[in-house]
Design a protein around this motif. Sequence first.
Motif, PDB file in Angstrom:
ATOM      1  N   PRO A 117      21.674   9.439 -72.254  1.00  0.00           N
ATOM      2  CA  PRO A 117      22.029   8.507 -71.182  1.00  0.00           C
ATOM      3  C   PRO A 117      21.228   7.215 -71.313  1.00  0.00           C
ATOM      4  CG  PRO A 117      21.635  10.712 -70.318  1.00  0.00           C
ATOM      5  CD  PRO A 117      21.194  10.722 -71.749  1.00  0.00           C
ATOM      6  N   GLU A 118      21.814   6.136 -70.848  1.00  0.00           N
ATOM      7  CA  GLU A 118      21.139   4.845 -70.974  1.00  0.00           C
ATOM      8  C   GLU A 118      19.833   4.804 -70.195  1.00  0.00           C
ATOM      9  OE1 GLU A 118      23.808   1.771 -69.892  1.00  0.00           O
ATOM     10  OE2 GLU A 118      25.218   2.167 -71.535  1.00  0.00           O
ATOM     11  N   ALA A 119      19.775   5.497 -69.052  1.00  0.00           N
ATOM     12  CA  ALA A 119      18.557   5.486 -68.249  1.00  0.00           C
ATOM     13  C   ALA A 119      18.523   6.738 -67.387  1.00  0.00           C
ATOM     14  CB  ALA A 119      18.502   4.230 -67.371  1.00  0.00           C
ATOM     15  N   GLY A 120      17.312   7.113 -66.982  1.00  0.00           N
ATOM     16  CA  GLY A 120      17.155   8.220 -66.062  1.00  0.00           C
ATOM     17  C   GLY A 120      17.500   9.584 -66.617  1.00  0.00           C
ATOM     18  N   ALA A 121      17.182   9.851 -67.887  1.00  0.00           N
ATOM     19  CA  ALA A 121      17.482  11.144 -68.494  1.00  0.00           C
ATOM     20  C   ALA A 121      16.669  12.244 -67.805  1.00  0.00           C
ATOM     21  CB  ALA A 121      17.164  11.110 -69.977  1.00  0.00           C
ATOM     22  N   THR A 122      17.316  13.369 -67.515  1.00  0.00           N
ATOM     23  CA  THR A 122      16.659  14.515 -66.894  1.00  0.00           C
ATOM     24  C   THR A 122      17.045  15.790 -67.628  1.00  0.00           C
ATOM     25  OG1 THR A 122      18.460  14.973 -65.338  1.00  0.00           O
ATOM     26  CG2 THR A 122      16.785  13.369 -64.643  1.00  0.00           C
ATOM     27  N   ALA A 123      16.308  16.866 -67.341  1.00  0.00           N
ATOM     28  CA  ALA A 123      16.589  18.147 -67.990  1.00  0.00           C
ATOM     29  C   ALA A 123      17.980  18.654 -67.653  1.00  0.00           C
ATOM     30  CB  ALA A 123      15.541  19.180 -67.571  1.00  0.00           C
ATOM     31  N   SER A 124      18.497  18.290 -66.475  1.00  0.00           N
ATOM     32  CA  SER A 124      19.798  18.800 -66.041  1.00  0.00           C
ATOM     33  C   SER A 124      20.973  18.086 -66.691  1.00  0.00           C
ATOM     34  CB  SER A 124      19.918  18.699 -64.519  1.00  0.00           C
ATOM     35  OG  SER A 124      19.829  17.342 -64.101  1.00  0.00           O
ATOM     36  N   ASP A 125      20.706  17.117 -67.558  1.00  0.00           N
ATOM     37  CA  ASP A 125      21.805  16.397 -68.212  1.00  0.00           C
ATOM     38  C   ASP A 125      22.663  17.304 -69.089  1.00  0.00           C
ATOM     39  OD1 ASP A 125      21.204  13.951 -67.076  1.00  0.00           O
ATOM     40  OD2 ASP A 125      19.871  13.333 -68.696  1.00  0.00           O
TER      41      ASP A 125
END
Length: 366
Positions: A117-125
């Motif tokens: 993702p362009e921003a705000g990557a999280t484990a739940s992606d």
Amino acid sequence: MNAPFRTLPVCLFLLLSAQGQAAPPAAAPKPGPTRSVSGPTDAERYARRCQSQTAQRIARPQGTMLWGTKRGWDPEKQTDERTSVLVSVALDAPRQAEDGVTALRFDHGRLWPVPAPEAGATASDVVGTVLQGTASDGKPVEVAICGAEPAADDASRVFYRIEAWNPVAREWENPCVALDRSPAPRALAVGGVWDASGAHAEAADRVTFACENGAISKCILWGYAPWASRDGKSLSGLHQACTRLARADYCGNGRSHTRQDTTIDIYDRLGVLERATEVTREWDPAKGSFEAAWAPDGATCLSRTRDGRALDIILQECPGRFQADTGDALGEGEVCTVRRGDVKPGAALLRNLSYGPPKAEPARVQ
């Protein structure tokens, strides 16, 4: 690993760390458009993934597991302890994924979508992704990622809640073996593949989902994350040696020689885990004695077996591997009865103590 673990008396039936129990609830699959490479029948099946199950079959195999997964989908069919319904999964070409995601990437215990993702990557992606896995018999098995929970003590390590498509019951099931202390076990993502002999092979495009009840996952929780290092030295070798030690796989052939509820004490030469010196609820150093020294491919020397079987039985299982030890003691009461002749004395990465096998009850006179 930066902070040393001082001691680790380990009960092999202990399945959850306190941190794991405190993990937040599983995240639901992210809404949004998805891409499927299959037809309507598959789409209907995928729609059923990650749903609450009213009934769950629980297998209780004897001994200590490697992957922590079920041996087979059919509970009525006997299977070898060296088989699994899920050995590894491919990271490329997911069967189901968020729109635009073409693959997953593994990095230090976490999975990431590709492209990121362009921003705000999280484990739940990655939640909601369906990957193509492989069982011990080589047959394909689809695996859905249903939740991602960062560990409380290390946010870089993520526990995944997974389900696999059971072709026998024709439903999604948690492939991890559920035990009393872990009724809904999660899994850690670990790079590479373990085969039936317990040997590990690196594979950039594949990971193993190691369930909490298996040795691969336990050894990470005990401090031997294979992607970590200590004093500039990788812990990958110690992790692999630990998987042999945890299962008492003396011959390095994937066969375990331990029982559930067996208490052991582990220590290594890097100081990740130190030999226990104080009495705790789980361990009394005065009652423990040296069992074996360990390398990534099995025991390098052996004093006695963990489950009490005769040493001759082990020697027959892997003929020519061990020979009578005529060398000096290792120190601190560590004396080997047999030793491998094909490795140097310093090849051992781990050592362990255990209680002596339970004494047989005296025969009753009729």
